[in-house]
Write a protein that holds these residues in place. Structure first.
Motif, PDB file in Angstrom:
ATOM      1  N   ALA A 194       0.817  -1.223   0.000  1.00 47.93           N
ATOM      2  CA  ALA A 194       0.000   0.000   0.000  1.00 47.93           C
ATOM      3  C   ALA A 194       0.846   1.266   0.000  1.00 47.93           C
ATOM      4  O   ALA A 194       0.465   2.279   0.586  1.00 47.93           O
ATOM      5  N   TYR A 239      -0.676   3.328   3.745  1.00 46.52           N
ATOM      6  CA  TYR A 239      -1.573   2.427   4.479  1.00 46.52           C
ATOM      7  C   TYR A 239      -2.554   3.242   5.319  1.00 46.52           C
ATOM      8  O   TYR A 239      -2.178   4.255   5.914  1.00 46.52           O
ATOM      9  N   LEU A 262      -5.938  -4.469  -1.591  1.00 42.08           N
ATOM     10  CA  LEU A 262      -4.511  -4.422  -1.304  1.00 42.08           C
ATOM     11  C   LEU A 262      -3.814  -5.182  -2.421  1.00 42.08           C
ATOM     12  O   LEU A 262      -3.853  -6.416  -2.462  1.00 42.08           O
TER      13      LEU A 262
END
Length: 291
Positions: A46, A51, A110
């Motif tokens: 990510a 993230y 993801l």
């Protein structure tokens, strides 16, 4: 046939929730890796657009605000941003493993992109986001795969998928493994050493179990000097940025090269040799040789 490989693992802070800057940062790191002689560069999970650490917060309002921004800054696999990164990989002549949040309609995954030096893009997903991550990310629909390249067979997994035995079976016969971690914040009274140990232990065990070279990039998170306090108890620190280190690990579970200092951005380079006729092992000098 023995193939000498120089790889680079990214240890850097993403440009949180700003995709254009993140793409520019990614291209810059690809160029830096090529200048350093790398044929392969691996990015954290990510990395674009970072993230979603706000998941750890208990404010519904924060979640609503950040989710819409996160969706807006997530990247599609066939958009102009991905094409610019693929062009950079082609111009630099390197393989790129890029962790990104993939936007597909209203869903976010993801994702891991394997980008070849010819600009070809193959995308896989983290199959099993954690229960908390499912507030943002959908279960993966593009399973992990082993990519057959001129550098050998390269497998990629993100984060907690390393703890799922069925995911590891999917990567049978890989020779190089990219363990893409998002890094960690420090939550409440947990110290940096404890969080760093999580990624390190997983990478070391995976290397020993699979007898592969493990390239483990990591993000510096969530922002330099960033912290969150509990509004009801301002003296109580809820989240703060962690240190975290990228590693490149041999099949015996030991570092091929000394990691960068915790919290310092940069590229970690290591050289090894992949033997097409057998799984490689380490000679203790930061290189690989055939059994």
């Amino acid at each position: 046939m023995a193939i000498r490989v120089r790889a680079a693992a990214v240890q850097a802070e993403p440009t949180w929730l700003h995709l254009p800057d993140g793409v520019a940062q990614t291209i810059g790191l690809i160029e830096d890796a090529a200048v350093g002689g790398a044929q392969l560069i691996a990015f954290p999970e990510a990395f674009l657009p970072g993230y979603p650490w706000w998941l750890w917060l208990n404010s519904v309002d924060w979640g609503t605000e950040f989710r819409s921004r996160y969706l807006a800054n997530a990247m599609t696999r066939d958009g102009a941003e991905m094409r610019a990164i693929a062009d950079a990989a082609r111009w630099a002549g390197v393989h790129v493993v890029l962790g990104f949040a993939e936007r597909a309609g209203a869903e976010i995954y993801l994702a891991q992109a394997m980008i070849g030096p010819d600009g070809r893009i193959l995308v896989s997903h983290r199959q099993s986001p954690t229960s908390l991550e499912r507030e943002v990310f959908a279960d993966g629909i593009a399973p992990p795969a082993v990519h057959h390249t001129e550098l050998g067979r390269i497998g990629v997994l993100g984060g907690t998928d390393h703890l799922c035995p069925e995911r590891r079976v999917d990567l049978w016969r890989e020779q190089v493994h990219v363990a893409a971690f998002s890094g960690f914040t420090v939550y409440h009274d947990v110290d940096d050493d404890s969080t760093i140990a999580v990624n390190s232990t997983v990478g070391e065990q995976y290397a020993r179990d699979s007898r592969t070279v493990v390239i483990a990039p990591t993000a510096l998170v969530p922002m330099t000097g960033w912290s969150v306090v509990d509004a009801r108890s301002p003296e109580h620190l809820m989240l703060s940025g962690g240190g975290e280190v990228a590693r490149i690990i041999g099949p015996d579970g030991r570092d091929l090269v000394r990691p960068l200092p915790p919290g310092r951005p940069g590229l970690l380079f290591a050289d090894f040799v992949v033997d097409e006729s057998a799984n490689p092992w380490t000679d203790g000098q930061g290189y690989m040789r055939a059994c």
